[in-house]
Scaffold this motif. Structure first.
Motif, short mmCIF file in Angstrom:
data_model
loop_
_atom_site.label_atom_id
_atom_site.label_comp_id
_atom_site.label_asym_id
_atom_site.label_seq_id
_atom_site.Cartn_x
_atom_site.Cartn_y
_atom_site.Cartn_z
N GLY A 1 0.80 -1.22 0.00
CA GLY A 1 0.00 0.00 0.00
C GLY A 1 0.83 1.27 0.00
N ASP A 2 2.06 1.20 0.49
CA ASP A 2 2.91 2.40 0.51
C ASP A 2 3.21 2.88 -0.91
OD1 ASP A 2 2.89 2.00 3.19
OD2 ASP A 2 4.97 1.32 3.35
N ASP A 3 3.20 1.98 -1.87
CA ASP A 3 3.47 2.34 -3.26
C ASP A 3 2.19 2.43 -4.09
OD1 ASP A 3 6.53 2.37 -3.94
OD2 ASP A 3 6.25 0.78 -2.48
N GLY A 4 1.06 2.58 -3.42
CA GLY A 4 -0.19 2.73 -4.15
C GLY A 4 -0.74 1.43 -4.69
N LEU A 5 -0.12 0.32 -4.37
CA LEU A 5 -0.65 -0.99 -4.74
C LEU A 5 -1.60 -1.47 -3.64
CD1 LEU A 5 2.68 -2.61 -6.00
CD2 LEU A 5 0.93 -1.46 -7.36
N ARG A 6 -2.37 -2.49 -3.92
CA ARG A 6 -3.33 -2.98 -2.93
C ARG A 6 -2.78 -4.23 -2.26
NH1 ARG A 6 -9.10 -4.09 -4.70
NH2 ARG A 6 -8.02 -5.52 -6.11
N PRO A 7 -2.57 -4.20 -0.95
CA PRO A 7 -2.08 -5.39 -0.26
C PRO A 7 -2.98 -6.60 -0.44
CG PRO A 7 -1.88 -3.45 1.14
CD PRO A 7 -2.68 -3.04 -0.06
N TYR B 1 -7.13 15.70 -21.68
CA TYR B 1 -7.74 14.69 -22.56
C TYR B 1 -8.55 13.65 -21.80
CZ TYR B 1 -4.00 16.51 -25.57
OH TYR B 1 -3.14 17.34 -26.27
N GLY B 2 -8.67 13.79 -20.49
CA GLY B 2 -9.40 12.81 -19.69
C GLY B 2 -8.62 11.53 -19.43
N PHE B 3 -7.33 11.54 -19.73
CA PHE B 3 -6.52 10.33 -19.52
C PHE B 3 -6.40 9.99 -18.02
CE2 PHE B 3 -3.96 10.96 -23.71
CZ PHE B 3 -5.09 10.60 -24.43
N HIS B 4 -6.29 11.02 -17.19
CA HIS B 4 -6.18 10.78 -15.75
C HIS B 4 -7.43 10.09 -15.23
CE1 HIS B 4 -5.24 11.39 -11.51
NE2 HIS B 4 -6.45 11.94 -11.37
N ARG B 5 -8.58 10.56 -15.66
CA ARG B 5 -9.84 9.95 -15.22
C ARG B 5 -9.92 8.50 -15.67
NH1 ARG B 5 -14.11 9.28 -18.24
NH2 ARG B 5 -13.41 10.84 -19.74
N LEU B 6 -9.46 8.20 -16.88
CA LEU B 6 -9.51 6.83 -17.38
C LEU B 6 -8.65 5.90 -16.52
CD1 LEU B 6 -9.25 7.43 -21.24
CD2 LEU B 6 -11.29 6.79 -19.92
N ASN C 1 1.33 14.07 -16.77
CA ASN C 1 1.39 14.24 -15.32
C ASN C 1 0.45 15.37 -14.91
OD1 ASN C 1 3.34 12.26 -15.27
ND2 ASN C 1 5.05 13.69 -15.18
N THR C 2 -0.71 14.99 -14.37
CA THR C 2 -1.66 15.99 -13.90
C THR C 2 -1.43 16.34 -12.44
OG1 THR C 2 -3.21 14.21 -13.39
CG2 THR C 2 -3.45 15.29 -15.53
N HIS C 3 -0.69 15.49 -11.71
CA HIS C 3 -0.41 15.72 -10.29
C HIS C 3 1.09 15.65 -10.08
CE1 HIS C 3 -4.65 14.69 -10.34
NE2 HIS C 3 -4.76 15.14 -9.10
N ILE D 1 -2.60 8.09 -6.49
CA ILE D 1 -2.30 6.70 -6.89
C ILE D 1 -2.40 6.55 -8.40
CG2 ILE D 1 -3.15 4.33 -6.76
CD1 ILE D 1 -3.91 4.90 -3.85
N ALA D 2 -3.39 7.20 -9.02
CA ALA D 2 -3.52 7.13 -10.48
C ALA D 2 -2.32 7.78 -11.16
CB ALA D 2 -4.82 7.80 -10.92
N GLN D 3 -1.82 8.87 -10.58
CA GLN D 3 -0.63 9.50 -11.15
C GLN D 3 0.60 8.62 -10.95
OE1 GLN D 3 -0.06 12.66 -12.99
NE2 GLN D 3 1.59 11.19 -13.27
N MET D 4 0.72 7.98 -9.80
CA MET D 4 1.83 7.06 -9.56
C MET D 4 1.81 5.91 -10.57
SD MET D 4 1.70 6.96 -5.37
CE MET D 4 3.05 5.80 -5.17
#
Length: 647
Positions: A231-237, A633-638, A616-618, A419-422
């Motif tokens: 979880g520290d790297d934005g992954l799900r344990p 372009y909505g890529f972040h939302r996707l 990179n939006t964030h 997390i999406a940006q990571m």
């Protein structure tokens, strides 16, 4: 036989045997010591002389004398004729040698010799080698061994070390072979990866990688700990559930070992961007993912003392990613999981519609209460503003997606954004290049980075939302001065063909050259010049999208804040300054500008230069501040929605 005669005969026999044995040893050329097995020194000849009547013409050797004294015996009788009695003793004995043999008394009768006269036997002493201090003589009370050297106290030779290869863990070969298919039955593990894991165990003779005795080995515990920190790297344990095993059950141990290997492979691939396929999100998102094989992962983890650190290293090493990771940890320290207002599900709401949920929506968005439950203009405007902040399409309609976002706490939504940006950082190569160019499309900025430092940056113009700039990495290899522009098929189809159909001189009036190929295909080219769409210089990195960096004749557009005007290519402000960075000192700005107007000229880069077009939006700065840019372009939302669907 008379007693004295019998005793004298026995003594004489013993003396003769003793002297005969000494002579035989002296004459033997290969006499060896029976205890040590080493050759004895050559013995000199034994001469027995009568001291009164020395033998003629015989010279005794210059050796120490052995004096044999013959005791006087009574006059022999008739039966004792020829018998002489006496005592044999050596005149000297070797220094440090063994104790002398005690010769028994001998009675010898010799004709012509007076019994009362002593007989001297000149027996040379035996020359012995120097005494070895390591040799200890045997005790004197052992009559037979006292004359022999004692066994040497010599230490045994050093034996070579015996190397015994022990297995890495308990013998679980049969159990691993039997339980591996069940252990590898994970939904996200492909058939190829399963086969590679099985092959890795076969190469290891189906011995366990991680089980030691009846539980995890020290290395396995480090690996398990890293999976717990996913979880520290934005992954799900929860994507890496650790196996539970019974220590006394070999089958359970074997299955746990194989399952841990499979989870490590999944983690390593997820850390490199395998959780979602970016090409399925958009045809314009085409990064090259550097996904490790199962063979590569297990080979590396099994060869290092800390497999946990090796597994963590599959996450992006880039500074931008590490700052986001730190920001995520900071957000989680102040997380609030309780939504401000829970809004029930229902049909989408548009302007003018009536619904009892309107009161809850207005309360959630901080609007004042209204007398009627009408989705009025103020409510729609507030919803559109929220959608913009949440990265959703800002149309003011309360859709199911907007409703889900409204039910998520602000801190949790910000977490999901980070997390999406990571995740998009995982799309980049682990090594960006010692010197590289990075273009952040939502920021409208280009940077040249050398040795981790930005040495040049410039404003850029990117593609419009309906002709978005693609996201990928490549290598720039040449620059073209005074370029021609060939109209791409998309623009040709949308603009030029309809214009040519209406006016055959449509292209010529605008300075374009139209050519028709043998197969009837039409191509439109804009020659080099002041009005050329590419300006005076373009930076080439041939790719499937046919986009590149270039100059532009319409430089006033760089003064605007939202610079999305192109058909997909990236227009660069002050392109000759960029040329200084990529071409080196040989091609200065002055030299390049002297080429303007003299015809198209291609210049090779000294070496290919990595270039990365990113989204990179964030962005977290060096000061720890999080800056967000519009989701152009909505890529972040996707990406965020794709990750949410996986959960």
């Amino acid at each position: 036989m008379h007693r004295r005669h019998w005793a004298g005969s026995a003594s004489a026999s013993v003396l003769i045997l003793f002297l005969g044995a000494a002579t035989a040893l002296a004459q033997s050329g290969d006499a060896r010591d029976p205890a040590l097995g080493i050759p004895l020194p050559e013995q000199p000849p034994l001469l027995i002389l009568n001291t009164d009547k020395p033998a003629a013409n015989i010279q005794p050797p210059a050796l120490p004398e052995v004096v044999v004294s013959v005791e006087a015996a009574p006059k022999p009788t008739a039966g004792d004729a020829g018998m002489v009695t006496g005592t044999v003793a050596p005149s000297a004995q070797p220094s440090g040698g063994p104790a002398p043999l005690e010769a028994p008394s001998a009675t010898v009768s010799t004709p012509g010799i007076d019994d009362d006269d002593p007989i001297v036997l000149d027996i040379p002493s035996v020359e012995m080698p120097p005494a070895d201090p390591a040799l200890v003589p045997a005790p004197k009370h052992e009559p037979l061994r006292s004359a022999l050297p004692a066994e040497p106290l010599i230490p045994p030779p050093e034996l070579p070390p015996v190397v015994v290869e022990l297995p890495a863990g308990p013998t679980l070969a049969a159990e691993i072979l039997e339980r591996a298919p069940e252990a590898l039955a994970l939904p996200r593990l492909s058939e190829r990866e399963r086969n590679e894991i099985l092959a890795a165990y076969q190469a290891f003779e189906n011995r366990p990688f991680w089980i030691d005795g009846k539980g995890w080995s020290a290395a396995a515990k480090l690996l398990v700990a890293q999976l717990g920190r996913a979880g520290d790297d934005g992954l799900r344990p929860t994507d890496y559930p650790l196996p539970v095993f019974e220590a006394s059950d070999k089958g359970s141990l074997a299955e746990a070992d194989v399952r841990l290997s499979a989870l490590a492979v999944l983690y390593a691939r997820d850390a490199r961007g395998a959780r979602i396929d970016p090409r399925r999100l958009s045809k314009l998102i085409t990064p090259t993912l550097y996904l490790p094989s199962a063979t590569e992962v297990l080979s590396e983890l099994a060869a290092v003392p800390d497999p946990g650190a090796a597994l963590a290293a599959y996450n992006p090493p880039h500074e931008g990613y590490q700052r986001l990771k730190a920001k995520l940890a900071e957000m989680r320290q102040h997380q609030d999981d309780t939504p401000l207002v829970r809004i029930p599900a229902g049909p989408p709401l548009k302007l003018g519609m009536r619904d009892d949920r309107v009161h809850l929506i207005r309360a959630r968005l901080g609007l004042g209460p209204s007398e009627e439950a009408v989705f009025d203009r103020s409510t729609a405007t507030a919803v559109a503003e929220f959608q913009k902040q949440a990265g959703l399409r800002a149309n003011g309609i309360l859709s199911a997606r907007t409703l889900a976002a409204l039910g998520t706490p602000v801190t949790a939504r910000a977490e999901q954004d980070v997390i999406a940006q990571m995740e998009r950082w995982r799309w980049l190569p682990p090594d960006l290049g010692k010197t590289h160019i990075i273009v952040n499309v939502p920021e409208y900025q280009m940077r040249v980075v050398r040795d981790g430092k930005v040495v040049h940056h410039a404003r850029v113009i990117v593609g419009k939302p309906d002709s978005a700039t693609p996201i990928f990495s490549h290598k720039m290899d040449h620059v073209v001065v005074n370029p021609s522009w060939f109209v791409p098929p998309s623009i040709l189809k949308k603009e030029f063909l309809p214009g040519l159909a209406a006016d055959p001189n449509y292209a010529a009036k605008r300075g374009y050259v139209v050519t028709r190929g043998r197969n009837g295909a039409i191509s439109v080219r804009q020659p080099p010049g002041e009005r050329n769409a590419l300006g005076w210089i373009k930076f080439m990195f041939p790719n499937d999208h046919a986009v590149y960096l270039h100059d532009t004749p319409n430089r006033r557009l760089f003064a605007t804040e939202r610079r999305a005007y192109s058909h997909g290519c990236v227009r660069v402000d002050n392109p000759f300054l960029l040329a200084d960075q990529v071409l080196g000192p040989e091609w200065s700005t002055e030299r390049l500008k002297r080429l303007i107007g003299s015809g198209e000229r291609m210049i090779k880069l000294p070496e290919p230069l990595p270039i990365h077009l990113v989204y990179n939006t964030h962005v977290v700065g060096a000061d720890g501040k999080l800056t967000t840019f519009a989701d152009l372009y909505g890529f972040h939302r996707l990406v965020r929605e794709a990750l949410e669907r996986r959960s």
